[in-house]
Enzyme design. Structure first.
Site, PDB file in Angstrom:
ATOM      1  N   LYS A   1      37.988  43.115  53.812  1.00  0.00           N
ATOM      2  CA  LYS A   1      37.590  44.489  53.512  1.00  0.00           C
ATOM      3  C   LYS A   1      36.155  44.783  53.958  1.00  0.00           C
ATOM      4  O   LYS A   1      35.758  45.935  54.039  1.00  0.00           O
ATOM      5  CB  LYS A   1      37.796  44.778  52.034  1.00  0.00           C
ATOM      6  CG  LYS A   1      39.278  44.787  51.686  1.00  0.00           C
ATOM      7  CD  LYS A   1      39.581  45.391  50.349  1.00  0.00           C
ATOM      8  CE  LYS A   1      41.078  45.558  50.158  1.00  0.00           C
ATOM      9  NZ  LYS A   1      41.775  44.263  49.986  1.00  0.00           N
TER      10      LYS A   1
HETATM   11  C1  LIG Z   1      43.104  44.155  50.029  1.00  0.00           C
HETATM   12  C2  LIG Z   1      43.594  42.781  50.331  1.00  0.00           C
HETATM   13  C3  LIG Z   1      44.876  42.543  50.888  1.00  0.00           C
HETATM   14  C4  LIG Z   1      45.852  43.670  51.155  1.00  0.00           C
HETATM   15  O1  LIG Z   1      45.442  44.464  52.232  1.00  0.00           O
HETATM   16  P1  LIG Z   1      46.076  45.935  52.446  1.00  0.00           P
HETATM   17  O2  LIG Z   1      45.295  46.522  53.556  1.00  0.00           O
HETATM   18  O3  LIG Z   1      45.892  46.659  51.143  1.00  0.00           O
HETATM   19  O4  LIG Z   1      47.516  45.745  52.766  1.00  0.00           O
HETATM   20  C5  LIG Z   1      45.230  41.251  51.184  1.00  0.00           C
HETATM   21  N1  LIG Z   1      44.405  40.210  50.923  1.00  0.00           N
HETATM   22  C6  LIG Z   1      43.180  40.395  50.390  1.00  0.00           C
HETATM   23  C7  LIG Z   1      42.323  39.221  50.116  1.00  0.00           C
HETATM   24  C8  LIG Z   1      42.721  41.682  50.084  1.00  0.00           C
HETATM   25  O5  LIG Z   1      41.510  41.848  49.537  1.00  0.00           O
END
Ligand SMILES: *Cc1c(COP(=O)(O)O)cnc(C)c1O
Length: 394
Positions: free
Chosen positions: A85
């Protein structure tokens, strides 16, 4: 992009995906992003600054680690908060701080988080002029390390520990957006995963990896579908990506949707891969919006908690490294795909130490950037889950 939602209440989508010209010769996520995102920024006020934005925000290493002859782990956790993220949050922060120049009303980003998002958004906006971040998280419902990452900032980042669950935090943010008093003195914006400014830069690491391994498939741990939609958009732009395989946890709405054609979300279940505890993926609308059959070159498979535990327990023997619970889902799904695969590793396993360490019987070393955050003192304010309490702070 400072407006999270389109005026009709739906999600912003690119009007048409550009065909991306020859990106070969570009190396690294930031450099690929400059070429890949240029058509999206054509005519935009930020167009002249795209190159600076990409290099400021996306200069993060994305190694493709060899697991076996036809499997690579695409490590997306080398940014400041040790989860993928960071890419979206940092790009959004670089764009928004530039858009904010010359504005006299301060911009306040409200973000409700169940864990990873808030940490990435706080890290990305910390110290950016003209922008303030307020993080709301459910008190006592995130891990100690996550709570620390959410509250170690100060300065232009305020952390509210809300006496309620994640839904209560989200409801508070929504209520604040609609409340005239909250909007009087400041401009409010969101930074959640439906913001297109977070999605677009995520295309860049898929593109950079596809250029290194043309024709391979991608397996992506999936919750709200932001990461996977970025991969599918990259493919639509002409990047050499075979299938995009969605790996969900026990929240398997997408898997059942693929099998039956019916969208029937169940109640959300708490799993070990908690950043994917989503039963109504918020970016599904964007996937359904693409021309052509939605499941063309896209598949979805789910992994339960018992299997996540098994994969983590065997990870050092099998992959030579511990993996986080989200990455474990994708590695399991990879076994069911008979093609060369790039498997997205979405978080560093040390973020999920309480799950991972007992299963592998050893400590997971914390990467230096994360360790530095965990050394910082915490600052947070506890509030009840009421709009009055939030209003008083705005
Ligand atoms: C947010 C997140 C996901 C999921 O990603 P999306 O874009 O919501 O599908 C998977 N793994 C981790 C570690 C995350 O923080």
């Amino acid at each position: 992009m400072s407006a999270g939602l389109a005026p009709d209440g739906g999600l912003y989508v690119p009007t048409a995906l550009p065909r991306v010209g020859d990106l070969r010769g570009r190396h690294g996520v930031a450099d690929v992003a400059v070429g890949l995102l240029a058509p999206f920024f054509a005519g935009d006020v930020l167009e002249p600054e795209l190159e600076a934005i990409c290099h400021e925000a996306l200069d993060i290493e994305v190694p493709l680690v060899e697991i076996d002859a036809t499997t690579r782990l695409m490590e997306l956790f080398h940014g400041p908060s040790a989860a993928f993220k960071d890419f979206g949050a940092r790009f959004l922060a670089s764009c928004m701080s530039r858009l904010q120049r010359g504005e006299d009303r301060p911009l306040t980003i409200l973000v409700a988080t169940s864990g990873d998002t808030g940490g990435a958004v706080a890290a990305a906006f910390h110290g950016k002029p003209g922008v303030e971040v307020i993080v709301l998280y459910p008190r006592g419902r995130v891990s100690e390390r996550q709570a620390h990452q959410l509250s170690c900032w100060g300065g232009n980042v305020r952390t509210l520990s809300v006496e309620g669950d994640f839904d209560a935090c989200q409801a508070l943010v929504k209520a604040a957006f609609l409340d005239p008093a909250c909007n009087a003195r400041r401009r409010l914006s969101s930074a959640n995963s439906i913001n297109i400014g977070r999605l677009l830069p995520q295309m860049a690491y898929h593109a950079a990896s596809a250029l290194q391994l043309p024709g391979w498939s991608f397996v992506i741990p999936t919750g709200n579908l932001g990461n996977a939609v970025a991969a599918i958009w990259a493919r639509r732009c002409g990047l050499p990506i075979a299938d995009v395989v969605l790996a969900t946890n026990a929240n398997d709405t997408l898997v059942r949707f693929e099998q039956t054609g019916r969208l029937e979300p169940h109640d959300t279940i708490a799993t070990l891969a908690n950043a994917m505890d989503v039963s109504r993926p918020s970016n599904l609308e964007r996937l359904m919006d693409l021309d052509g059959p939605m499941w063309d070159g896209v598949r979805a498979l789910s992994v339960d908690d018992a299997t996540i535990r098994e994969v983590i327990a065997g990870s050092i023997a099998r992959y030579g490294r511990p993996v986080c619970p989200h990455t474990a889902c994708a590695l399991k799904v990879r076994e069911q795909i008979g093609m060369p695969c790039i498997v997205a590793a979405t978080a560093h396993p040390s973020k999920f130490d309480t799950v991972v360490e007992p299963l592998i019987g050893q400590a997971v070393p914390v990467p230096p950037a994360l360790a530095a955050l965990l050394e910082r003192p915490r600052h947070e304010t506890t509030i009840p889950a009421s709009l009055e309490a939030l209003r008083d702070l705005l």
